[in-house]
Design a protein around this motif. Structure first.
Motif, PDB file in Angstrom:
ATOM      1  N   VAL A  75       0.870  -1.176   0.000  1.00  0.00           N
ATOM      2  CA  VAL A  75       0.000   0.000   0.000  1.00  0.00           C
ATOM      3  C   VAL A  75       0.903   1.221   0.000  1.00  0.00           C
ATOM      4  CG1 VAL A  75      -1.840   1.236   1.184  1.00  0.00           C
ATOM      5  CG2 VAL A  75      -1.769  -1.265   1.285  1.00  0.00           C
ATOM      6  N   ASN A  76       0.655   2.137  -0.932  1.00  0.00           N
ATOM      7  CA  ASN A  76       1.556   3.263  -1.124  1.00  0.00           C
ATOM      8  C   ASN A  76       1.001   4.574  -0.596  1.00  0.00           C
ATOM      9  OD1 ASN A  76       2.149   1.674  -4.180  1.00  0.00           O
ATOM     10  ND2 ASN A  76       3.671   1.822  -2.573  1.00  0.00           N
ATOM     11  N   SER A  77       1.915   5.445  -0.215  1.00  0.00           N
ATOM     12  CA  SER A  77       1.592   6.808   0.191  1.00  0.00           C
ATOM     13  C   SER A  77       2.567   7.742  -0.514  1.00  0.00           C
ATOM     14  CB  SER A  77       1.722   6.962   1.716  1.00  0.00           C
ATOM     15  OG  SER A  77       3.053   6.676   2.142  1.00  0.00           O
ATOM     16  N   GLU A  78       2.364   9.022  -0.342  1.00  0.00           N
ATOM     17  CA  GLU A  78       3.243   9.985  -1.010  1.00  0.00           C
ATOM     18  C   GLU A  78       4.563  10.184  -0.281  1.00  0.00           C
ATOM     19  OE1 GLU A  78       1.417  13.658  -2.462  1.00  0.00           O
ATOM     20  OE2 GLU A  78      -0.520  12.785  -1.942  1.00  0.00           O
ATOM     21  N   THR A  79       4.527  10.125   1.060  1.00  0.00           N
ATOM     22  CA  THR A  79       5.736  10.397   1.846  1.00  0.00           C
ATOM     23  C   THR A  79       6.001   9.284   2.849  1.00  0.00           C
ATOM     24  OG1 THR A  79       4.568  11.598   3.603  1.00  0.00           O
ATOM     25  CG2 THR A  79       5.286  12.875   1.674  1.00  0.00           C
ATOM     26  N   ASP A  80       7.260   9.172   3.226  1.00  0.00           N
ATOM     27  CA  ASP A  80       7.672   8.196   4.222  1.00  0.00           C
ATOM     28  C   ASP A  80       7.106   8.564   5.591  1.00  0.00           C
ATOM     29  OD1 ASP A  80       9.303   5.888   5.071  1.00  0.00           O
ATOM     30  OD2 ASP A  80      10.483   7.398   6.149  1.00  0.00           O
ATOM     31  N   PHE A  81       6.895   9.852   5.821  1.00  0.00           N
ATOM     32  CA  PHE A  81       6.342  10.312   7.094  1.00  0.00           C
ATOM     33  C   PHE A  81       4.979   9.692   7.347  1.00  0.00           C
ATOM     34  CE2 PHE A  81       3.722  13.362   9.478  1.00  0.00           C
ATOM     35  CZ  PHE A  81       4.461  13.460  10.641  1.00  0.00           C
ATOM     36  N   VAL A  82       4.124   9.719   6.339  1.00  0.00           N
ATOM     37  CA  VAL A  82       2.781   9.149   6.473  1.00  0.00           C
ATOM     38  C   VAL A  82       2.855   7.637   6.652  1.00  0.00           C
ATOM     39  CG1 VAL A  82       0.682   8.618   5.162  1.00  0.00           C
ATOM     40  CG2 VAL A  82       1.486  10.963   5.346  1.00  0.00           C
ATOM     41  N   ALA A  83       3.823   7.000   5.986  1.00  0.00           N
ATOM     42  CA  ALA A  83       3.962   5.542   6.071  1.00  0.00           C
ATOM     43  C   ALA A  83       4.242   5.074   7.495  1.00  0.00           C
ATOM     44  CB  ALA A  83       5.068   5.065   5.136  1.00  0.00           C
ATOM     45  N   LYS A  84       4.738   5.978   8.338  1.00  0.00           N
ATOM     46  CA  LYS A  84       5.042   5.625   9.729  1.00  0.00           C
ATOM     47  C   LYS A  84       3.890   5.957  10.669  1.00  0.00           C
ATOM     48  CE  LYS A  84       9.982   6.407   8.947  1.00  0.00           C
ATOM     49  NZ  LYS A  84      11.169   7.244   9.251  1.00  0.00           N
ATOM     50  N   ASN A  85       2.824   6.526  10.115  1.00  0.00           N
ATOM     51  CA  ASN A  85       1.653   6.884  10.901  1.00  0.00           C
ATOM     52  C   ASN A  85       0.888   5.630  11.312  1.00  0.00           C
ATOM     53  OD1 ASN A  85      -1.318   7.500  11.154  1.00  0.00           O
ATOM     54  ND2 ASN A  85      -0.532   9.587  10.998  1.00  0.00           N
ATOM     55  N   ASN A  86       0.498   5.544  12.598  1.00  0.00           N
ATOM     56  CA  ASN A  86      -0.197   4.354  13.088  1.00  0.00           C
ATOM     57  C   ASN A  86      -1.514   4.110  12.367  1.00  0.00           C
ATOM     58  OD1 ASN A  86       1.782   3.706  14.944  1.00  0.00           O
ATOM     59  ND2 ASN A  86       0.842   4.849  16.610  1.00  0.00           N
ATOM     60  N   MET A  87      -2.207   5.186  11.998  1.00  0.00           N
ATOM     61  CA  MET A  87      -3.473   5.027  11.270  1.00  0.00           C
ATOM     62  C   MET A  87      -3.227   4.377   9.909  1.00  0.00           C
ATOM     63  SD  MET A  87      -5.437   8.624  12.068  1.00  0.00           S
ATOM     64  CE  MET A  87      -6.832   8.105  11.080  1.00  0.00           C
ATOM     65  N   PHE A  88      -2.136   4.781   9.278  1.00  0.00           N
ATOM     66  CA  PHE A  88      -1.820   4.211   7.968  1.00  0.00           C
ATOM     67  C   PHE A  88      -1.437   2.736   8.105  1.00  0.00           C
ATOM     68  CE2 PHE A  88       1.227   3.184   4.568  1.00  0.00           C
ATOM     69  CZ  PHE A  88       0.454   3.486   3.455  1.00  0.00           C
ATOM     70  N   THR A  89      -0.603   2.404   9.082  1.00  0.00           N
ATOM     71  CA  THR A  89      -0.198   1.006   9.260  1.00  0.00           C
ATOM     72  C   THR A  89      -1.401   0.130   9.609  1.00  0.00           C
ATOM     73  OG1 THR A  89       0.414   1.427  11.586  1.00  0.00           O
ATOM     74  CG2 THR A  89       2.154   1.619   9.945  1.00  0.00           C
ATOM     75  N   ASP A  90      -2.336   0.667  10.392  1.00  0.00           N
ATOM     76  CA  ASP A  90      -3.550  -0.096  10.709  1.00  0.00           C
ATOM     77  C   ASP A  90      -4.374  -0.329   9.442  1.00  0.00           C
ATOM     78  OD1 ASP A  90      -2.881  -0.236  13.359  1.00  0.00           O
ATOM     79  OD2 ASP A  90      -4.184   1.413  13.992  1.00  0.00           O
ATOM     80  N   PHE A  91      -4.414   0.674   8.574  1.00  0.00           N
ATOM     81  CA  PHE A  91      -5.139   0.521   7.314  1.00  0.00           C
ATOM     82  C   PHE A  91      -4.503  -0.580   6.462  1.00  0.00           C
ATOM     83  CE2 PHE A  91      -5.413   1.763   2.759  1.00  0.00           C
ATOM     84  CZ  PHE A  91      -6.778   1.564   2.579  1.00  0.00           C
ATOM     85  N   VAL A  92      -3.180  -0.598   6.405  1.00  0.00           N
ATOM     86  CA  VAL A  92      -2.473  -1.620   5.619  1.00  0.00           C
ATOM     87  C   VAL A  92      -2.783  -3.009   6.162  1.00  0.00           C
ATOM     88  CG1 VAL A  92      -0.212  -2.506   4.935  1.00  0.00           C
ATOM     89  CG2 VAL A  92      -0.623  -0.041   4.966  1.00  0.00           C
ATOM     90  N   LYS A  93      -2.767  -3.149   7.471  1.00  0.00           N
ATOM     91  CA  LYS A  93      -3.074  -4.448   8.075  1.00  0.00           C
ATOM     92  C   LYS A  93      -4.518  -4.861   7.784  1.00  0.00           C
ATOM     93  CE  LYS A  93       0.348  -3.900  11.759  1.00  0.00           C
ATOM     94  NZ  LYS A  93       0.585  -3.679  13.211  1.00  0.00           N
ATOM     95  N   GLY A  94      -5.415  -3.876   7.779  1.00  0.00           N
ATOM     96  CA  GLY A  94      -6.807  -4.165   7.447  1.00  0.00           C
ATOM     97  C   GLY A  94      -6.964  -4.620   6.003  1.00  0.00           C
ATOM     98  N   VAL A  95      -6.202  -4.007   5.112  1.00  0.00           N
ATOM     99  CA  VAL A  95      -6.227  -4.421   3.710  1.00  0.00           C
ATOM    100  C   VAL A  95      -5.765  -5.871   3.584  1.00  0.00           C
ATOM    101  CG1 VAL A  95      -5.152  -4.072   1.454  1.00  0.00           C
ATOM    102  CG2 VAL A  95      -5.937  -2.105   2.770  1.00  0.00           C
ATOM    103  N   ALA A  96      -4.693  -6.219   4.287  1.00  0.00           N
ATOM    104  CA  ALA A  96      -4.180  -7.595   4.244  1.00  0.00           C
ATOM    105  C   ALA A  96      -5.224  -8.578   4.772  1.00  0.00           C
ATOM    106  CB  ALA A  96      -2.891  -7.695   5.059  1.00  0.00           C
ATOM    107  N   GLU A  97      -5.914  -8.199   5.848  1.00  0.00           N
ATOM    108  CA  GLU A  97      -6.950  -9.073   6.413  1.00  0.00           C
ATOM    109  C   GLU A  97      -8.110  -9.245   5.436  1.00  0.00           C
ATOM    110  OE1 GLU A  97      -9.881  -9.404  10.324  1.00  0.00           O
ATOM    111  OE2 GLU A  97      -8.202  -7.987  10.334  1.00  0.00           O
ATOM    112  N   ALA A  98      -8.457  -8.173   4.732  1.00  0.00           N
ATOM    113  CA  ALA A  98      -9.538  -8.253   3.743  1.00  0.00           C
ATOM    114  C   ALA A  98      -9.157  -9.204   2.612  1.00  0.00           C
ATOM    115  CB  ALA A  98      -9.843  -6.861   3.188  1.00  0.00           C
ATOM    116  N   VAL A  99      -7.907  -9.160   2.204  1.00  0.00           N
ATOM    117  CA  VAL A  99      -7.425 -10.087   1.162  1.00  0.00           C
ATOM    118  C   VAL A  99      -7.579 -11.527   1.641  1.00  0.00           C
ATOM    119  CG1 VAL A  99      -5.397 -10.899  -0.104  1.00  0.00           C
ATOM    120  CG2 VAL A  99      -5.812  -8.446   0.114  1.00  0.00           C
TER     121      VAL A  99
END
Length: 311
Positions: A75-99
């Motif tokens: 899952v991609n974002s524009e900046t590395d800063f956002v990639a370290k955001n807990n909300m973003f990491t939770d979203f990525v984990k949710g995407v994996a669970e949906a798969v």
């Protein structure tokens, strides 16, 4: 209803939206924070569409196992800063669970699946994240394995995600097998194999490599001023050795095992299986590295921020 600077601050903390947008939302909503949030969501969906064209080269490559299903996603974002955001990491984990839950055929199908713990779809949840975080976010790709034993590995906080899929039989000590899988996954992350074994190498790529190595070997032979037929014969023999080296580079099973001493990955797996009294084989693997193959836009980030401030 009047509102205070504290209300603006609270709304910003709740939504992650800029201060001026929060002030405008409270003005439009007569100071009612709940209405202001709804207003921002409505406006955010429109602004998310504008953000959708932005290049996303950062983000997270994530691998996990849900029950017996192995999943790796990017899952991609524009900046590395956002990639370290807990909300973003939770979203990525949710995407994996949906798969893992819905086994969608492709990313388009995934976006229509329900996001775990929500009534929203993955697509709707992604739009919500774009609103709150303020950057474009895109689910790029995924791979899942429903058979065999899958072992995940995530390197450097999400720079690389790997799934190794093993076929295991007649072994009771599964902890050792999982440890083997992790070691192999770490090798995949570090050594970047493109194929599982020789039989899976793309014939077109192999032929191209043969041609490159033959031409190199032919030039080496010509420097010795040998007759052309002799030079070609020597070049042919040299190519055989160079192609074997090519296999060592691109085929996982042919690579030297990084934690071993002059032994291939294939031989190491066979040895572990023998010690455990059963059979183990690597069926497949997937390695995702965030942003690989995406052309990065070269911008002066400081200048962009300055231009936003001056508007």
């Amino acid at each position: 209803m009047a509102f205070t600077a504290q209300d603006v601050k609270e709304l910003r903390e709740m939504t992650g939206v800029g201060m001026m947008d929060c002030k405008r939302a409270l003005t439009e909503s007569d100071g009612d924070i709940e209405k202001a949030i709804a207003y921002l969501r409505e406006q955010g969906l429109a602004s998310a569409q504008k953000k959708a064209g932005r290049i996303t080269t950062e983000g997270i490559a994530y691998a996990a196992v849900f029950g017996s299903t192995g999943v790796v996603v990017e899952v991609n974002s524009e900046t590395d800063f956002v990639a370290k955001n807990n909300m973003f990491t939770d979203f990525v984990k949710g995407v994996a669970e949906a798969v893992a839950t819905y086994a969608p055929a492709d990313v388009d199908a995934l976006m229509s699946c329900k996001f775990p713990g929500s009534e929203k779809t993955v697509s709707e949840q992604q739009q919500e994240m774009i609103l709150v975080i303020g950057e474009n976010i895109s689910v790029r790709r995924f791979k899942l394995y429903t058979d065999g034993l899958s072992v995940p590995y995530v390197h450097a906080g999400g720079k690389i995600g790997v799934i190794v899929n093993l076929d295991v039989s007649d072994i009771s000590d599964m902890d050792t097998v999982v440890e083997l899988g992790k070691d192999i996954a770490m090798q995949i992350a570090a050594m970047r194999p493109l194929y599982l074994d020789i039989s899976s190498v793309d014939p077109v790529e192999l032929e191209k490599e043969r041609e490159i190595q033959f031409n190199k070997a032919l030039e080496d032979s010509k420097e010795k001023k040998l007759p052309e037929d002799k030079a070609r014969q020597i070049a042919e023999n040299m190519v055989k050795g160079r192609i074997n080296k090519f296999y060592e580079d691109v085929c996982l099973l042919n690579q030297p095992y990084v934690k071993g001493d002059k032994i291939t990955v294939e031989k190491h797996v066979q040895q572990v299986a023998k010690d455990l009294g059963g059979k183990i084989s690597i069926k497949a693997f997937t390695r995702f590295e965030k942003g690989e193959g995406i052309e990065k836009k070269q911008d002066d980030f400081a200048a962009e921020v300055a231009s936003m401030v001056n508007k």
